[in-house]
Write a protein that holds these residues in place. Structure first.
Motif, PDB file in Angstrom:
ATOM      1  N   ILE A  10       0.883  -1.157   0.000  1.00 15.64           N
ATOM      2  CA  ILE A  10       0.000   0.000   0.000  1.00 15.64           C
ATOM      3  C   ILE A  10       0.923   1.209   0.000  1.00 15.64           C
ATOM      4  O   ILE A  10       1.471   1.585   1.037  1.00 15.64           O
ATOM      5  CB  ILE A  10      -0.942   0.012   1.222  1.00 15.64           C
ATOM      6  CG1 ILE A  10      -1.633  -1.354   1.380  1.00 15.64           C
ATOM      7  CG2 ILE A  10      -1.964   1.134   1.089  1.00 15.64           C
ATOM      8  CD1 ILE A  10      -2.465  -1.778   0.203  1.00 15.64           C
ATOM      9  N   PHE A  69       2.449  -1.716   4.462  1.00 18.69           N
ATOM     10  CA  PHE A  69       2.137  -0.295   4.312  1.00 18.69           C
ATOM     11  C   PHE A  69       3.458   0.464   4.254  1.00 18.69           C
ATOM     12  O   PHE A  69       4.308   0.326   5.137  1.00 18.69           O
ATOM     13  CB  PHE A  69       1.295   0.197   5.491  1.00 18.69           C
ATOM     14  CG  PHE A  69      -0.077  -0.415   5.553  1.00 18.69           C
ATOM     15  CD1 PHE A  69      -1.145   0.181   4.918  1.00 18.69           C
ATOM     16  CD2 PHE A  69      -0.292  -1.600   6.239  1.00 18.69           C
ATOM     17  CE1 PHE A  69      -2.414  -0.378   4.955  1.00 18.69           C
ATOM     18  CE2 PHE A  69      -1.552  -2.181   6.291  1.00 18.69           C
ATOM     19  CZ  PHE A  69      -2.615  -1.559   5.644  1.00 18.69           C
ATOM     20  N   LEU A  73       0.626   8.416   4.057  1.00 19.16           N
ATOM     21  CA  LEU A  73      -0.739   8.427   3.531  1.00 19.16           C
ATOM     22  C   LEU A  73      -1.523   9.542   4.212  1.00 19.16           C
ATOM     23  O   LEU A  73      -1.520   9.653   5.442  1.00 19.16           O
ATOM     24  CB  LEU A  73      -1.434   7.086   3.786  1.00 19.16           C
ATOM     25  CG  LEU A  73      -0.915   5.874   3.014  1.00 19.16           C
ATOM     26  CD1 LEU A  73      -1.565   4.606   3.540  1.00 19.16           C
ATOM     27  CD2 LEU A  73      -1.202   6.032   1.524  1.00 19.16           C
ATOM     28  N   LEU A 106      -4.325   3.272  12.641  1.00 15.63           N
ATOM     29  CA  LEU A 106      -3.474   2.256  12.027  1.00 15.63           C
ATOM     30  C   LEU A 106      -3.823   0.863  12.539  1.00 15.63           C
ATOM     31  O   LEU A 106      -3.874  -0.102  11.761  1.00 15.63           O
ATOM     32  CB  LEU A 106      -2.007   2.563  12.302  1.00 15.63           C
ATOM     33  CG  LEU A 106      -1.432   3.767  11.541  1.00 15.63           C
ATOM     34  CD1 LEU A 106      -0.046   4.102  12.062  1.00 15.63           C
ATOM     35  CD2 LEU A 106      -1.375   3.482  10.049  1.00 15.63           C
ATOM     36  N   VAL A 120      -0.251  -8.794   7.685  1.00 14.10           N
ATOM     37  CA  VAL A 120       0.334  -7.457   7.568  1.00 14.10           C
ATOM     38  C   VAL A 120       1.750  -7.517   8.126  1.00 14.10           C
ATOM     39  O   VAL A 120       1.966  -7.916   9.278  1.00 14.10           O
ATOM     40  CB  VAL A 120      -0.509  -6.416   8.321  1.00 14.10           C
ATOM     41  CG1 VAL A 120       0.148  -5.042   8.233  1.00 14.10           C
ATOM     42  CG2 VAL A 120      -1.919  -6.360   7.742  1.00 14.10           C
ATOM     43  N   ALA A 220       3.465  -0.640  10.840  1.00 18.42           N
ATOM     44  CA  ALA A 220       3.043   0.546  10.089  1.00 18.42           C
ATOM     45  C   ALA A 220       3.589   1.790  10.769  1.00 18.42           C
ATOM     46  O   ALA A 220       3.732   1.839  11.997  1.00 18.42           O
ATOM     47  CB  ALA A 220       1.513   0.619  10.002  1.00 18.42           C
ATOM     48  N   ASP A 221       3.912   2.797   9.961  1.00 20.12           N
ATOM     49  CA  ASP A 221       4.354   4.102  10.457  1.00 20.12           C
ATOM     50  C   ASP A 221       5.646   4.016  11.259  1.00 20.12           C
ATOM     51  O   ASP A 221       5.863   4.799  12.168  1.00 20.12           O
ATOM     52  CB  ASP A 221       3.262   4.763  11.307  1.00 20.12           C
ATOM     53  CG  ASP A 221       3.523   6.267  11.514  1.00 20.12           C
ATOM     54  OD1 ASP A 221       4.119   6.886  10.610  1.00 20.12           O
ATOM     55  OD2 ASP A 221       3.147   6.800  12.561  1.00 20.12           O
TER      56      ASP A 221
END
Length: 272
Positions: A10, A69, A73, A106, A120, A220-221
């Motif tokens: 993503i 990810f 975003l 998230l 994920v 993520a992040d």
């Protein structure tokens, strides 16, 4: 790293999606409409948040097993008239998470992908060379730099618990700036514009410290440092950049190290 035929990335903005694509050739690049990435191709799968369920079904139909990810975003504007009935069932869940902050958002998004049986994974799991083991990578932090990094790490931990940011600048024990919604570049530019707060830049330069938020889902992040971060830290008059080993990605490591050496800045991966 093996090929990425079963991986969907993503892709947001920045260099990270391209690094993932190079680390796992064959990944399916996906972009959320309104947030184009730098690696978009005619084969890129574009989706709207209002039709999230059909997008998830498409990933499953294409044999995707893992999702990563990567990149920044922006929160999308949701057009309620475009939401299909199945995706509409997810709206209350996402809306509540968004009100609770970025971390909660998230986690909710990851849980939704997991509900579709996707695994994920973090960007650093696809490209493990992005993260560093503990140690000084270049330069030589002084005793004062060590003290400033320790002070900044404590501040960043408190910021993270409040879901505010992942970075801080400390000089001579004083906090000059913290990272908030505008991001790292804006914080470092603020420090550059307020160099006058340090009477003697030669003796009190300061350290930029970056780390994930406590209890953050690192899939993520995960925070990142790139060449522009080094350029901005040098322009701010800092002595170096410290970051949590294993918790911060170096985007294009060789170029980042070269830029730090050219600017006479240290890079230090601190043990958690």
């Amino acid at each position: 790293m093996s090929g990425g035929a079963d991986i969907a990335v993503i892709a947001g903005q920045g260099a990270l999606p391209g690094l993932i694509a190079r680390a796992a050739p064959g990944v399916l690049v996906c972009e959320m409409e309104g947030t184009p990435s730098d690696i978009g191709t005619p084969d890129t799968l574009r989706f709207r948040i209002e039709r999230l369920v059909p997008f998830l079904d498409t990933l499953a139909d294409r044999g995707i097993k893992r999702v990563v990810f990567a990149g920044a975003l922006q929160r999308p504007h949701v057009d309620m008239e475009m939401i299909d009935p199945r995706s509409a069932q997810l709206v209350p869940r996402l809306a509540m998470a968004m009100q609770a902050g970025d971390d909660a958002t998230l986690r909710a998004v990851i849980e939704i992908f997991e509900d579709w049986d996707f695994k994920v994974v973090g960007a650093h799991e696809i490209a493990p060379d992005l993260v560093c083991a503990p140690g000084v990578i270049c330069g030589a932090p002084s005793d004062r730099d060590h003290a400033d990094a320790e002070r900044a790490a404590a501040i960043v931990a408190d910021l993270g618990r409040a879901d505010i940011g992942q970075g801080a600048v400390v000089a001579g024990g004083l906090c000059l700036a913290v990272e908030t919604l505008p991001g790292t570049d804006a914080m470092l530019d603020f420090v550059r514009l307020h160099k006058g707060l340090r009477d003697d830049l030669k003796s009190v330069r300061g350290v930029f410290f970056k780390a994930p938020k406590p209890n953050q889902d690192r899939r993520a992040d995960l925070p990142a440092i790139g060449v522009q971060t080094v350029v901005n830290a040098a322009a701010a008059g800092l002595s170096g950049i410290a970051f949590e080993a294993g918790g911060v990605m170096l985007l294009d490591r060789d170029a980042v190290i070269e830029a730090a050496r050219a600017a006479d800045l240290f890079l230090w991966a601190c043990a958690p």
